[in-house]
Scaffold this active site. Structure first.
Site, PDB file in Angstrom:
ATOM      1  N   HIS A 207       8.954   2.350  -5.201  1.00 41.18           N
ATOM      2  CA  HIS A 207       7.616   2.809  -5.546  1.00 41.18           C
ATOM      3  C   HIS A 207       7.391   4.271  -5.152  1.00 41.18           C
ATOM      4  O   HIS A 207       6.303   4.801  -5.306  1.00 41.18           O
ATOM      5  CB  HIS A 207       6.576   1.912  -4.848  1.00 41.18           C
ATOM      6  CG  HIS A 207       5.214   1.975  -5.440  1.00 41.18           C
ATOM      7  ND1 HIS A 207       4.160   2.631  -4.824  1.00 41.18           N
ATOM      8  CD2 HIS A 207       4.714   1.467  -6.589  1.00 41.18           C
ATOM      9  CE1 HIS A 207       3.067   2.500  -5.566  1.00 41.18           C
ATOM     10  NE2 HIS A 207       3.378   1.810  -6.635  1.00 41.18           N
ATOM     11  N   LYS A 209       7.328   8.323  -5.189  1.00 38.89           N
ATOM     12  CA  LYS A 209       7.082   9.310  -6.240  1.00 38.89           C
ATOM     13  C   LYS A 209       7.213  10.688  -5.591  1.00 38.89           C
ATOM     14  O   LYS A 209       6.313  11.142  -4.881  1.00 38.89           O
ATOM     15  CB  LYS A 209       5.682   9.169  -6.836  1.00 38.89           C
ATOM     16  CG  LYS A 209       5.333   7.740  -7.292  1.00 38.89           C
ATOM     17  CD  LYS A 209       4.193   7.226  -6.484  1.00 38.89           C
ATOM     18  CE  LYS A 209       3.682   5.859  -6.818  1.00 38.89           C
ATOM     19  NZ  LYS A 209       4.289   5.030  -7.754  1.00 38.89           N
ATOM     20  N   ASP A 214      15.409  22.729  -6.108  1.00 35.18           N
ATOM     21  CA  ASP A 214      16.269  23.766  -5.541  1.00 35.18           C
ATOM     22  C   ASP A 214      16.440  23.652  -4.032  1.00 35.18           C
ATOM     23  O   ASP A 214      16.709  24.648  -3.348  1.00 35.18           O
ATOM     24  CB  ASP A 214      15.744  25.159  -5.885  1.00 35.18           C
ATOM     25  CG  ASP A 214      15.969  25.517  -7.354  1.00 35.18           C
ATOM     26  OD1 ASP A 214      16.676  24.760  -8.038  1.00 35.18           O
ATOM     27  OD2 ASP A 214      15.439  26.548  -7.799  1.00 35.18           O
ATOM     28  N   HIS A 421      -6.006   6.233  -8.297  1.00 33.09           N
ATOM     29  CA  HIS A 421      -4.670   5.836  -7.849  1.00 33.09           C
ATOM     30  C   HIS A 421      -4.285   6.502  -6.523  1.00 33.09           C
ATOM     31  O   HIS A 421      -3.157   6.382  -6.068  1.00 33.09           O
ATOM     32  CB  HIS A 421      -3.663   6.228  -8.945  1.00 33.09           C
ATOM     33  CG  HIS A 421      -2.363   5.513  -8.884  1.00 33.09           C
ATOM     34  ND1 HIS A 421      -1.145   6.159  -8.952  1.00 33.09           N
ATOM     35  CD2 HIS A 421      -2.071   4.190  -8.777  1.00 33.09           C
ATOM     36  CE1 HIS A 421      -0.162   5.277  -8.899  1.00 33.09           C
ATOM     37  NE2 HIS A 421      -0.690   4.077  -8.786  1.00 33.09           N
TER      38      HIS A 421
END
Length: 498
Positions: A207, A209, A214, A421
């Site tokens: 889950h 994110k 770089d 969210h």
């Protein structure tokens, strides 16, 4: 196979962490019986030479592994950002179409613009972890012009390999998008993709994110790689620029996903030392972020994916709650002090109890803002109602719960949209931005990460910005007391709520 390779193969097999090496080495070894003492002596001499070669090659191989895990390694003696780096931090947000707070309100940088900026900065490599991928409407059989921003992000990601930028992606099994056309398209354009079977490994999901760009820029937040995250869902996250130490630390978490994304991979117990971290709650990273002296560390879940040196996500949350002296403000899509899965069903009041103790024992003000939308689970309401019932100003117990409702309007045909969210907490001491909802499964079986930040509370700091964003949402027209929920017609479970 050369003899040196055979010897290296044997050495690999002896390691309990063979499954973590991201390359296949054959386990076949040949043996020959000496026919005379002379031949035996010669064989021993050759064997010694080959063994030396194997050891040297092994050291080189370990160096390559270490470089992958620590592309910009910060010496353990100097746990801070180098003086040549100007690190900065940006709060990023997205809002569903039609959400309007009016004028002169606090807001973060637009999430779409932040992602575009990170993509434009990439010159070497990008790693992305996301629960699922759905950057176009076709994947969910929706025709909506509001997916245009998602399509743009997908096109830029597709173009990166042609610019000699390496792209690696990890995503989850199980997932909300099992037949993602995004992943098929990206793979066709040279993006490396692995699906990590958390269902098999931990009976959970991946889950997390986050992005790593770089080896020096990172994004962590609530948004999946989903077009709805840009135009149909309220998201919040953080981008840190120019912190190679923080990026290298997050890289270790990404690499733990990458190696367990191989076929038939298993979780090591314990994790090899390459996955250890010098950055945790006891020893946070010292850095200057946008001119503010700061302490930061990255947390992770579930426990099976945390070396002993990594602060677990749940432990960081509990520590922040227990350390608060004045206020605790929490914004999370779902707060559920129980477990929902078949394998781990049961009551789980760990965070709930910590909030109650802070309010009752230490008179800390607690504000909890949860989302209410069409897909909200009605099972959460009894727990939220019981927490809100403790509010008793006359007894100096200040616990307040509100629900955040985003009107569906003419967007009701889009599933899993029009929700808040967010997954963050701000206290008088720390700011925390995570990727998990607050229920048992997310901390015990599901992969997630969080950024914990301590800063001087005065001035224009990230900490102050996050507090201002919470205050904005709490007092906005989209925030409602539980008692008023039944009058908010766009919340589908209004009849189930108090």
């Amino acid at each position: 196979m050369p003899a040196s390779s055979r010897l290296l193969a044997g050495h690999e097999l002896a390691s309990p962490y063979k499954s973590l090496h991201d390359s296949y080495v054959s386990s076949r070894r040949d043996s020959k019986c000496p026919v005379s003492a002379l031949l035996a002596a010669a064989a021993l001499l050759v064997l010694g030479i080959l063994l030396a070669i194997a050891v040297i090659e092994r050291l080189k191989y370990e160096d390559r592994i270490n470089e992958a895990l620590n592309p910009h390694h910060t010496p353990s003696c100097c746990n801070q950002t180098g003086p040549d780096q100007q690190s900065s931090i940006v709060l990023v947000e997205s809002f569903p179409l039609g959400v309007d707070y009016g004028r002169n309100v606090s807001a973060g940088v637009d999430l779409y613009e932040a992602w575009k900026d990170l993509l434009s900065l990439a010159s070497d490599r990008i790693e992305v972890a996301s629960f699922y991928w759905c950057l176009t409407g076709e994947d969910i059989s929706v025709n909506s012009s509001s997916d245009a921003l998602g399509r743009e992000i997908l096109e830029e990601l597709k173009a990166l390999p042609s610019r000699n930028v390496s792209v690696r992606v990890v995503t989850s099994i199980p997932t909300l998008a099992p037949n993602s056309t995004d992943l098929k398209t990206l793979r066709e354009h040279g993006v490396q993709i692995r699906r990590v079977n958390f269902g098999r490994l931990t009976k959970g999901i991946l889950h997390s994110k986050f992005w790593i760009v770089d080896g020096k820029h990172v994004y962590i937040g609530s948004a999946n790689m989903d077009w709805r995250a840009l135009t149909q869902v309220k998201e919040l996250g953080v981008v840190v620029y120019n912190s190679s130490a923080l990026a290298a630390d997050l890289q270790k978490i990404f690499q733990s996903y990458w190696v367990t994304g191989r076929s038939n991979a298993s979780i090591p117990h314990p994790w090899p030392s390459d996955y250890d971290t010098d950055i945790n709650e006891e020893r946070p990273l010292l850095l200057n972020l946008s001119g503010v002296e700061s302490k930061a560390y990255i947390t992770a879940s579930p426990p099976d994916f945390c070396p002993d040196s990594r602060t677990r996500d749940l432990d960081a949350i509990l520590s922040a709650i227990r350390g608060a002296q004045d206020f605790i403000h929490v914004a999370v899509m779902e707060f559920y002090p129980a477990s929902k899965t078949f394998h781990h069903h049961g009551y789980w009041p760990v965070i709930e109890d910590a909030l109650k103790r802070s309010a009752v024992d230490r008179n800390v003000s607690v504000c909890l803002l949860v989302s209410c939308g069409r897909e909200s689970d009605p099972a959460v309401w009894p727990f939220i109602r019981s927490l809100d019932a403790l509010h008793s100003p006359s007894d100096n117990i200040n616990i307040a719960v509100r629900v955040f409702v985003i009107p569906a309007r003419n967007q009701s045909h889009i599933p899993y949209s029009r929700i808040n969210h967010n997954k963050y907490m701000v206290t008088d001491k720390v700011a925390y931005v995570g990727t998990s909802n607050w229920s048992s499964d997310y901390f015990n079986t599901t992969a997630g990460v969080g950024l914990v930040l301590s800063q001087d509370a005065s001035g224009s700091s990230f900490h102050q910005q996050l507090r201002a964003v919470f205050d904005r949402d709490w007092s906005s027209r989209y925030s409602h007391p539980l008692a008023d929920l039944h009058r908010t017609h766009d919340c589908a479970f209004s009849t189930s709520a108090p």
